[in-house]
Design a protein around this motif. Structure first.
Motif, PDB file in Angstrom:
ATOM      1  N   GLY A   1       0.844  -1.270   0.075  1.00 21.07           N
ATOM      2  CA  GLY A   1       0.027  -0.077   0.112  1.00 21.07           C
ATOM      3  C   GLY A   1       0.866   1.299   0.129  1.00 21.07           C
ATOM      4  N   GLN A   2       1.913   1.233   0.626  1.00 18.45           N
ATOM      5  CA  GLN A   2       2.824   2.528   0.677  1.00 18.45           C
ATOM      6  C   GLN A   2       3.816   2.442  -0.386  1.00 18.45           C
ATOM      7  N   VAL A   3       4.291   1.618  -0.959  1.00 16.23           N
ATOM      8  CA  VAL A   3       5.404   1.826  -2.015  1.00 16.23           C
ATOM      9  C   VAL A   3       4.979   2.760  -3.093  1.00 16.23           C
ATOM     10  N   PRO A   4       3.914   2.330  -3.669  1.00 22.90           N
ATOM     11  CA  PRO A   4       3.451   3.543  -4.597  1.00 22.90           C
ATOM     12  C   PRO A   4       3.240   4.859  -4.125  1.00 22.90           C
ATOM     13  N   LYS A   5       2.646   5.185  -2.947  1.00 23.63           N
ATOM     14  CA  LYS A   5       2.658   6.268  -2.423  1.00 23.63           C
ATOM     15  C   LYS A   5       4.024   6.970  -2.329  1.00 23.63           C
ATOM     16  N   ALA A   6       5.009   6.259  -1.697  1.00 27.77           N
ATOM     17  CA  ALA A   6       6.380   6.491  -1.981  1.00 27.77           C
ATOM     18  C   ALA A   6       7.198   6.776  -3.017  1.00 27.77           C
ATOM     19  N   LEU A   7       6.612   6.278  -4.137  1.00 28.85           N
ATOM     20  CA  LEU A   7       7.122   6.795  -5.645  1.00 28.85           C
ATOM     21  C   LEU A   7       6.267   7.681  -6.405  1.00 28.85           C
ATOM     22  N   GLY A   8       5.291   8.152  -5.776  1.00 27.42           N
ATOM     23  CA  GLY A   8       4.612   9.065  -6.152  1.00 27.42           C
ATOM     24  C   GLY A   8       3.791   8.622  -7.244  1.00 27.42           C
TER      25      GLY A   8
ATOM     26  N   ALA B   1      11.330   9.320   0.609  1.00 26.62           N
ATOM     27  CA  ALA B   1      10.883   8.067   1.184  1.00 26.62           C
ATOM     28  C   ALA B   1      12.178   7.178   1.468  1.00 26.62           C
ATOM     29  N   VAL B   2      13.062   7.105   0.743  1.00 21.48           N
ATOM     30  CA  VAL B   2      14.046   6.248   0.956  1.00 21.48           C
ATOM     31  C   VAL B   2      14.945   6.852   2.145  1.00 21.48           C
ATOM     32  N   GLY B   3      15.050   8.257   1.906  1.00 21.13           N
ATOM     33  CA  GLY B   3      15.952   8.876   3.095  1.00 21.13           C
ATOM     34  C   GLY B   3      15.156   8.809   4.302  1.00 21.13           C
ATOM     35  N   THR B   4      14.033   8.914   4.481  1.00 23.07           N
ATOM     36  CA  THR B   4      13.291   8.716   5.979  1.00 23.07           C
ATOM     37  C   THR B   4      13.585   7.323   6.311  1.00 23.07           C
ATOM     38  N   SER B   5      13.323   6.115   5.566  1.00 22.92           N
ATOM     39  CA  SER B   5      13.507   4.847   5.843  1.00 22.92           C
ATOM     40  C   SER B   5      14.880   4.705   6.287  1.00 22.92           C
ATOM     41  N   ALA B   6      15.760   5.068   5.470  1.00 18.52           N
ATOM     42  CA  ALA B   6      17.252   4.778   5.903  1.00 18.52           C
ATOM     43  C   ALA B   6      17.441   5.506   7.276  1.00 18.52           C
ATOM     44  N   ALA B   7      17.138   6.637   7.675  1.00 20.80           N
ATOM     45  CA  ALA B   7      17.226   7.399   8.741  1.00 20.80           C
ATOM     46  C   ALA B   7      16.867   6.513   9.924  1.00 20.80           C
ATOM     47  N   MET B   8      15.642   5.798   9.950  1.00 24.74           N
ATOM     48  CA  MET B   8      14.868   5.258  10.813  1.00 24.74           C
ATOM     49  C   MET B   8      15.706   3.899  11.094  1.00 24.74           C
ATOM     50  N   LEU B   9      16.397   3.300  10.127  1.00 22.08           N
ATOM     51  CA  LEU B   9      17.258   2.158  10.162  1.00 22.08           C
ATOM     52  C   LEU B   9      18.476   2.162  10.785  1.00 22.08           C
ATOM     53  N   LEU B  10      18.974   3.624  10.466  1.00 21.41           N
ATOM     54  CA  LEU B  10      20.448   3.721  10.795  1.00 21.41           C
ATOM     55  C   LEU B  10      20.557   4.807  12.288  1.00 21.41           C
ATOM     56  N   LEU B  11      19.715   5.460  12.480  1.00 20.38           N
ATOM     57  CA  LEU B  11      20.113   6.303  13.694  1.00 20.38           C
ATOM     58  C   LEU B  11      19.774   5.553  14.904  1.00 20.38           C
TER      59      LEU B  11
ATOM     60  N   LEU C   1       6.371   4.102   7.238  1.00 17.66           N
ATOM     61  CA  LEU C   1       5.474   2.843   7.111  1.00 17.66           C
ATOM     62  C   LEU C   1       6.198   1.737   6.418  1.00 17.66           C
ATOM     63  N   ILE C   2       6.783   2.096   5.449  1.00 21.46           N
ATOM     64  CA  ILE C   2       7.744   0.958   4.843  1.00 21.46           C
ATOM     65  C   ILE C   2       8.926   0.306   5.711  1.00 21.46           C
ATOM     66  N   THR C   3       9.385   1.055   6.621  1.00 21.97           N
ATOM     67  CA  THR C   3      10.445   0.678   7.486  1.00 21.97           C
ATOM     68  C   THR C   3       9.660  -0.201   8.733  1.00 21.97           C
ATOM     69  N   THR C   4       8.441  -0.095   8.851  1.00 20.48           N
ATOM     70  CA  THR C   4       7.537  -0.769   9.907  1.00 20.48           C
ATOM     71  C   THR C   4       7.226  -1.941   9.324  1.00 20.48           C
ATOM     72  N   GLY C   5       6.905  -1.724   7.920  1.00 17.88           N
ATOM     73  CA  GLY C   5       6.356  -3.343   7.332  1.00 17.88           C
ATOM     74  C   GLY C   5       7.456  -4.127   7.036  1.00 17.88           C
ATOM     75  N   ILE C   6       8.692  -3.664   6.918  1.00 21.17           N
ATOM     76  CA  ILE C   6       9.931  -4.380   6.436  1.00 21.17           C
ATOM     77  C   ILE C   6      10.194  -5.384   7.828  1.00 21.17           C
ATOM     78  N   GLY C   7      10.042  -4.539   9.015  1.00 19.14           N
ATOM     79  CA  GLY C   7      10.302  -5.233  10.222  1.00 19.14           C
ATOM     80  C   GLY C   7       9.354  -6.118  10.527  1.00 19.14           C
ATOM     81  N   MET C   8       8.151  -6.058  10.039  1.00 22.37           N
ATOM     82  CA  MET C   8       6.990  -7.160  10.259  1.00 22.37           C
ATOM     83  C   MET C   8       7.083  -8.384   9.301  1.00 22.37           C
ATOM     84  N   LEU C   9       7.802  -8.294   8.596  1.00 19.86           N
ATOM     85  CA  LEU C   9       7.878  -9.427   7.590  1.00 19.86           C
ATOM     86  C   LEU C   9       8.399 -10.585   8.161  1.00 19.86           C
ATOM     87  N   THR C  10       9.526 -10.825   8.938  1.00 20.54           N
ATOM     88  CA  THR C  10      10.061 -11.752   9.727  1.00 20.54           C
ATOM     89  C   THR C  10      10.031 -11.639  11.014  1.00 20.54           C
ATOM     90  N   PRO C  11       8.929 -11.851  11.947  1.00 23.68           N
ATOM     91  CA  PRO C  11       8.573 -11.764  13.276  1.00 23.68           C
ATOM     92  C   PRO C  11       9.337 -12.432  14.045  1.00 23.68           C
TER      93      PRO C  11
END
Length: 655
Positions: free
Chosen positions: A223-230, A261-271, A437-447
């Protein structure tokens, strides 16, 4: 005592009655001289013919009370929480103003609030509701959940795990029906807590919950990948159809939106790797907002929000009652949301309680009351369903919070943001929220629960795959039902776990008897039985045991022993609660010994539930599980992540 025989071993399976009956007869005649207490002595097996002296011997004896009890006989009678549990949680409220913890708790609450604002906006986006609905729900529900919940450090707010349930409800019934659905869900939670049925949520198999988490993660990503890509993707497409549409539209990607979108996701993963307590969500979204404004990027933003008190203007207005003909469908949706928010809440709070125990003992019934009141409060302000959220709650615990005050502080922070900073919030770019949300979704793929379920019982992959696959192909409710059906198929669901208080454990005792078993020899004499009783210490005292790995174990008069039988699976959770209640009714200081010689199988949900309940009810008392075969011991060790329990294989009495 009455000596009841159970003769195991292949060479004796056909001759139990012949071997045991004379011993029973003799014991009835001569019981008086050595009858100390009403006991039942069970010979667990007869050894095969001794090669040394040609005589059969009894391998093991277990002594249990003459009146045993199963799970049904140990259920604690607890009164309903007619006062909504206020009498217990009210004692926690004065602690919020303790000078020694006040500054730490306020600091933790502000940090959690910094995470709650962007997350609530992102979850509102995923739920397809106005951004203000997510913020208002977090602000007002956090107070009720914090004050009345059953877990001290839990934080209440909108959750990604139920965002698609809310989205489906909005698409089916309309946004105007959402407060009614939220109110019904909250009312069911309050009723469940009052009548103390919170433990029923524990019957949800962990493998199904893991499959649900993965399914939600895939749906969030699609649901969010299309929105992230506009990209303008039509609504109502499945996950695979969305990916196909994205692949066909790659030439129309908005590079500015994708970069944010990529910058936000990367920052949430790296910070968090820089500092675990850093509010990565706030920094990532704030940075994306600043970049968008500085460079004048052409991307969609949150848009105009109600300013000041207008955002809370729905409070106090009557909730619109739907038409009578729409009630069945609405109540079905509300029931599904009630079930999933309750499970999400109780799982989050159980994990939080393991992470950081507090002086207030976690209560699932009180937690349901607290979350129910939170949902009713959110409904009164035209809000969306909320749960106790593990991401914000675990951050609260990591920040060394001590009381319920951070829950109130974070609500005040969200409230202040909506009231005074709505103009700034309105400029947040939507691709940045999609990146969150993409970062959150990636974290939910392999609980992480999946890996542990697989380590304990590999067949748990079937309910996991069935749940996730069913959700993606058939729908949310259908996928959950398919997963539950698969869990019943792979689990030993035809039997139930039972327990009873034991005076002794199964242990190898002696190898001596009169005659030659292969030649129809006489059974062990009464003198042998009497010697065995004296040997295992009917008169009291401490006894030393050793298992097959030569690990020593001492059992004394203060030791409390329980015998389990049947499977340990998700269907055993209520019986496990009854066992914990029965142990709690027997206060003591000695070890708690659990004999699992007759446990037939172990699934992660039941194994973890048992060990967590034992560690919780023991409160510092050593817990020992004995007579584990190699398979069962390996399974239980995967379930015992805290290392609170010690394990012993087959026991022998040391002489």
């Amino acid at each position: 005592p009455v000596v009841a025989g159970y003769c195991g071993g292949s060479s004796f399976m056909t001759s139990r009655r012949r071997v045991v009956a004379p011993l029973l007869t003799q014991s009835r005649r001569l019981a008086t001289p050595f009858a100390v207490a009403p006991l039942r002595v069970s010979t667990a097996s007869l050894s095969q013919t001794s090669q040394k002296d040609g005589r059969a011997g009894i391998e093991s004896v277990a002594v249990v009370p003459a009146v045993s009890s199963s799970a049904e006989g140990n259920k604690a009678q607890r009164p309903v929480l007619a006062d909504l549990g206020i009498s217990s949680v009210a004692r926690e409220w004065p602690k919020m103003l303790q000078p020694q913890t006040l500054l730490q708790d306020v600091s933790a609450g502000i940090a959690v609030g910094c995470v709650a604002v962007p997350l609530s906006l992102a979850i509102a986006l995923a739920s397809d509701v106005p951004p203000a609905v997510g913020l208002v729900s977090a602000a007002v529900a956090g107070v009720a959940g914090g004050l009345m919940g059953g877990t001290t450090l839990a934080i209440t707010g909108p959750a990604a795990a139920i965002s698609l349930l809310v989205c489906e409800a909005v698409h089916t019934h309309g946004l105007s029906a959402l407060p009614f659905i939220t109110l019904c869900s909250g009312g069911l939670q309050v009723a469940s807590g009052v009548f103390r049925v919170g433990a029923v949520a524990k019957l949800a198999p962990t493998s199904v919950i893991a499959g649900f988490t993965t399914g939600i993660g895939v749906m969030i990503l699609s649901g969010q990948v299309p929105k992230a890509l506009g990209l303008p993707i039509p609504a109502g497409l499945g996950a695979i159809e969305v990916l196909q549409a994205v692949a066909q539209s790659l030439g129309s990607v908005n590079t500015a939106a994708a970069a944010l979108a990529v910058g936000t996701s990367a920052a949430m993963l790296l910070l968090p790797t820089v500092h675990p307590k850093m509010p990565s969500a706030l920094i990532a979204v704030g940075g994306a907002t600043a970049a968008s404004r500085v460079f004048g990027l052409d991307v969609a933003t949150v848009g105009q929000l109600p300013s000041g008190w207008e955002a809370f203007g729905q409070g106090g207005q009557p909730i619109i009652m739907p038409p009578v003909e729409a009630l069945p469908s609405l109540l079905t949706t509300a029931s599904l949301i009630f079930a999933m928010t309750s499970v999400e809440t109780l799982l989050s709070c159980t994990a939080l309680d393991k992470m950081r125990p507090t002086s207030y003992k976690h209560s699932p019934d009180q937690e349901l009351i607290g979350q129910g009141l939170a949902n009713c409060t959110a409904a009164a302000f035209a809000g969306m369903p909320v749960t106790a959220v593990i991401a914000r709650s675990s951050l609260n615990a990591k920040l060394q919070a001590n009381t319920r005050l951070p829950a109130l502080v974070q609500s005040a922070f969200v409230f202040s943001s909506v009231t005074f900073l709505s103009d700034h919030i309105s400029t947040i770019p939507l691709p940045a929220l999609s990146g969150m949300l993409i970062t959150t979704g990636i974290g939910m793929l392999t609980p992480p629960e999946l890996r542990r379920c697989y380590a304990v019982q590999r067949t748990d992959l079937l309910p996991y795959i069935a749940t996730a696959g069913g959700m993606l192909t058939q729908g949310l409710a259908e996928g959950i039902m398919i997963g539950l059906g698969a869990a019943l198929v792979v689990g030993d669901s035809t039997r139930r776990m039972q327990f009873q208080r034991a005076a002794f454990v199964h242990a190898s005792l002696w190898s001596s008897a009169a005659g030659n078993a292969s030649n129809g020899a006489l059974p062990p004499s009464l003198a042998d039985a009497r010697a065995a009783l004296e040997r295992i210490g009917i008169s009291g005292g401490s006894h030393q045991f050793v298992d097959t790995r030569q690990r020593a174990l001492s059992i004394g008069p203060a030791t409390e022993m329980w015998k389990l039988s049947g499977p340990l699976n998700f269907m055993s959770m209520l019986a496990i609660d009854d066992l914990a209640a029965a142990i709690a009714q027997q206060p003591g200081e000695g070890e708690i010994v659990i004999d699992v010689a007759e446990v037939t199988s172990c699934e992660f949900t039941g194994g973890e539930g048992l060990l967590h309940a034992l560690a919780d009810v023991g409160r510092g008392r050593p817990v020992v599980v004995v007579n584990c075969n190699d398979t069962l011991e390996a399974a239980l060790r995967h379930c015992d992540m805290g290392g609170h329990v010690s394990f012993h294989s087959t026991l022998s009495l040391q002489t």
